[in-house]
Scaffold this motif. Structure first.
Motif, PDB file in Angstrom:
ATOM      1  N   LYS A 192      61.422  60.099  37.756  1.00 60.52           N
ATOM      2  CA  LYS A 192      61.020  58.986  38.614  1.00 60.52           C
ATOM      3  C   LYS A 192      59.571  59.116  39.059  1.00 60.52           C
ATOM      4  CE  LYS A 192      65.747  58.256  40.226  1.00 60.52           C
ATOM      5  NZ  LYS A 192      66.680  58.299  41.377  1.00 60.52           N
ATOM      6  N   GLU A 193      59.141  60.349  39.353  1.00 62.87           N
ATOM      7  CA  GLU A 193      57.771  60.549  39.825  1.00 62.87           C
ATOM      8  C   GLU A 193      56.741  60.311  38.727  1.00 62.87           C
ATOM      9  OE1 GLU A 193      58.668  63.985  43.234  1.00 62.87           O
ATOM     10  OE2 GLU A 193      57.776  64.536  41.298  1.00 62.87           O
ATOM     11  N   GLU A 194      57.064  60.722  37.511  1.00 63.23           N
ATOM     12  CA  GLU A 194      56.070  60.707  36.438  1.00 63.23           C
ATOM     13  C   GLU A 194      56.120  59.461  35.555  1.00 63.23           C
ATOM     14  OE1 GLU A 194      53.637  62.918  36.237  1.00 63.23           O
ATOM     15  OE2 GLU A 194      54.477  63.767  38.080  1.00 63.23           O
ATOM     16  N   ARG A 195      57.076  58.595  35.787  1.00 59.17           N
ATOM     17  CA  ARG A 195      57.171  57.379  34.973  1.00 59.17           C
ATOM     18  C   ARG A 195      55.909  56.533  35.090  1.00 59.17           C
ATOM     19  NH1 ARG A 195      62.455  54.245  36.219  1.00 59.17           N
ATOM     20  NH2 ARG A 195      61.368  54.020  38.195  1.00 59.17           N
ATOM     21  N   GLN A 196      55.293  56.528  36.264  1.00 61.12           N
ATOM     22  CA  GLN A 196      54.082  55.725  36.459  1.00 61.12           C
ATOM     23  C   GLN A 196      52.918  56.221  35.598  1.00 61.12           C
ATOM     24  OE1 GLN A 196      52.141  56.372  40.369  1.00 61.12           O
ATOM     25  NE2 GLN A 196      53.590  58.076  40.668  1.00 61.12           N
ATOM     26  N   TYR A 197      53.011  57.493  35.146  1.00 64.70           N
ATOM     27  CA  TYR A 197      51.971  58.059  34.288  1.00 64.70           C
ATOM     28  C   TYR A 197      52.361  58.027  32.810  1.00 64.70           C
ATOM     29  CZ  TYR A 197      50.459  59.876  38.808  1.00 64.70           C
ATOM     30  OH  TYR A 197      50.068  59.988  40.129  1.00 64.70           O
ATOM     31  N   GLY A 198      53.494  57.416  32.516  1.00 64.85           N
ATOM     32  CA  GLY A 198      53.940  57.334  31.134  1.00 64.85           C
ATOM     33  C   GLY A 198      54.602  58.585  30.607  1.00 64.85           C
ATOM     34  N   VAL A 199      54.992  59.502  31.502  1.00 71.85           N
ATOM     35  CA  VAL A 199      55.645  60.747  31.088  1.00 71.85           C
ATOM     36  C   VAL A 199      57.159  60.555  31.142  1.00 71.85           C
ATOM     37  CG1 VAL A 199      55.932  63.213  31.535  1.00 71.85           C
ATOM     38  CG2 VAL A 199      53.727  62.100  32.011  1.00 71.85           C
ATOM     39  N   ARG A 200      57.823  60.813  30.031  1.00 75.57           N
ATOM     40  CA  ARG A 200      59.272  60.701  29.961  1.00 75.57           C
ATOM     41  C   ARG A 200      59.891  62.073  30.190  1.00 75.57           C
ATOM     42  NH1 ARG A 200      56.210  57.739  27.078  1.00 75.57           N
ATOM     43  NH2 ARG A 200      56.673  55.569  26.546  1.00 75.57           N
ATOM     44  N   VAL A 201      60.967  62.117  30.958  1.00 74.61           N
ATOM     45  CA  VAL A 201      61.638  63.379  31.291  1.00 74.61           C
ATOM     46  C   VAL A 201      63.126  63.235  31.008  1.00 74.61           C
ATOM     47  CG1 VAL A 201      62.003  65.161  33.028  1.00 74.61           C
ATOM     48  CG2 VAL A 201      59.954  63.716  33.157  1.00 74.61           C
ATOM     49  N   ASN A 202      63.659  64.087  30.148  1.00 76.36           N
ATOM     50  CA  ASN A 202      65.073  64.025  29.803  1.00 76.36           C
ATOM     51  C   ASN A 202      65.679  65.420  29.724  1.00 76.36           C
ATOM     52  OD1 ASN A 202      65.642  61.049  29.178  1.00 76.36           O
ATOM     53  ND2 ASN A 202      63.802  61.416  27.952  1.00 76.36           N
ATOM     54  N   ILE A 203      67.007  65.455  29.716  1.00 75.28           N
ATOM     55  CA  ILE A 203      67.763  66.704  29.711  1.00 75.28           C
ATOM     56  C   ILE A 203      68.701  66.710  28.514  1.00 75.28           C
ATOM     57  CG2 ILE A 203      69.439  68.122  30.979  1.00 75.28           C
ATOM     58  CD1 ILE A 203      68.511  66.411  33.515  1.00 75.28           C
ATOM     59  N   VAL A 204      68.752  67.811  27.789  1.00 72.77           N
ATOM     60  CA  VAL A 204      69.803  68.004  26.796  1.00 72.77           C
ATOM     61  C   VAL A 204      70.658  69.178  27.267  1.00 72.77           C
ATOM     62  CG1 VAL A 204      68.555  67.009  24.863  1.00 72.77           C
ATOM     63  CG2 VAL A 204      68.304  69.431  25.334  1.00 72.77           C
ATOM     64  N   ALA A 205      71.971  68.996  27.222  1.00 71.40           N
ATOM     65  CA  ALA A 205      72.901  69.989  27.749  1.00 71.40           C
ATOM     66  C   ALA A 205      73.873  70.410  26.655  1.00 71.40           C
ATOM     67  CB  ALA A 205      73.654  69.419  28.951  1.00 71.40           C
ATOM     68  N   PRO A 206      73.569  71.491  25.943  1.00 69.94           N
ATOM     69  CA  PRO A 206      74.463  71.940  24.874  1.00 69.94           C
ATOM     70  C   PRO A 206      75.736  72.581  25.418  1.00 69.94           C
ATOM     71  CG  PRO A 206      72.225  72.833  24.630  1.00 69.94           C
ATOM     72  CD  PRO A 206      72.346  72.287  26.013  1.00 69.94           C
TER      73      PRO A 206
END
Length: 276
Positions: A192-206
């Motif tokens: 949410k914080e970095e979306r304004q800078y175009g940074v995508r943040v995701n999680i992969v949970a094996p």
């Protein structure tokens, strides 16, 4: 049986199929990239055109082998020592990668290790603090140093490797589960914080993965091997590092451009709980 094993020839064929160069000109930093899941991720990102900086903690030989494998397949990679418990080591890593490879625009937080498999009543505070440092505080310190690069990039991604254990709350996993849950929370905030800078943040949970760490977990929990428990898992096998690497590459590619703040479980749709 885990299902059909992946011989070296099949791995080479898989890599050939994935040489789509979706990540050409990207600079990826993969922590814990010399072994196991991290090594699979580093190899896949390199096969798709990224220049990969991978870190290791103690096993320099494994890092040399990982880089050599990537280079022999036509990819670009360099290895760097780094301890998530050492601020100077983290700062040196970022400076070195910038100097050698340029600004990072793809950060995969993967480095970590399991807890000791003890009940809460038997677990001392020091173990919680160690796992929090390795899985949360160290990665966030590293991330703060590379965020200026990520914000300036045309395309930037942060991908956190977590675990399905954060949703299972299995016995005898409290330090590891708490630490992984903490990093997941940080990733959701960052999205949410970095979306304004175009940074995508995701999680992969094996789920359980066929790695040295996975083998040790199965042995500790059941006194058996991954090959012996694999038939009870979805599709007759546990996950391979390539399964996790495929998801990471997808999220970092143009196909994942509109995805952020998400958590993807990679466990065949629901694996057995090995810990009771």
């Amino acid at each position: 049986m885990i299902g059909r094993a992946r011989p070296e020839q099949d791995d080479a064929e898989d890599q050939d199929r994935h040489m789509t160069r979706r990540l050409k000109k990207r600079v990826a930093l993969v922590t814990g990239g010399s072994r196991g899941v991290g090594r699979g991720i580093a190899a896949r990102l390199a096969s798709e055109g990224a220049a990969v900086a991978l870190t290791y903690h103690r096993n320099a030989d494994a890092a040399v082998d990982a880089v050599a494998d990537i280079e022999s397949a036509g990819g670009a990679a360099r290895s760097y020592p780094c301890a998530m418990t050492d601020s100077e080591s983290i700062a040196l890593l970022v400076d070195s990668v910038r100097g050698d490879m340029g600004q990072v625009d793809l950060f995969v937080s993967n480095a970590g290790h399991a807890s000791r498999g003890r009940a809460v009543i038997d677990t001392e505070a020091a173990e919680y603090l160690e796992l929090l440092q390795v899985h949360v505080l160290g990665p966030l310190e590293l991330l703060r140093l590379v965020l200026p690069d990520l914000r300036q990039a045309d395309r930037a991604d942060i991908i956190v490797v977590s675990s399905v254990l954060t949703g299972q709350h299995a016995p005898n996993t409290a330090p590891y589960t708490i630490a992984k849950s903490g990093m997941e929370a940080a990733a959701r905030v960052l999205a949410k914080e970095e979306r304004q800078y175009g940074v995508r943040v995701n999680i992969v949970a094996p789920g359980l993965v066929a790695t040295d760490m996975g083998e040790r977990l199965v042995t500790a929990a059941h006194g058996s091997s991954i090959s012996e428990v694999g038939s009870a898992f979805p599709f007759g096998r546990v996950a391979y590092p390539a399964d996790i690497a495929s998801a990471v590459a997808y999220l970092a590619s143009a196909e994942g451009e509109y995805i952020t703040g998400q958590r993807i479980e990679i466990d065949g749709g629901g694996q057995p709980n090995l810990f009771g």
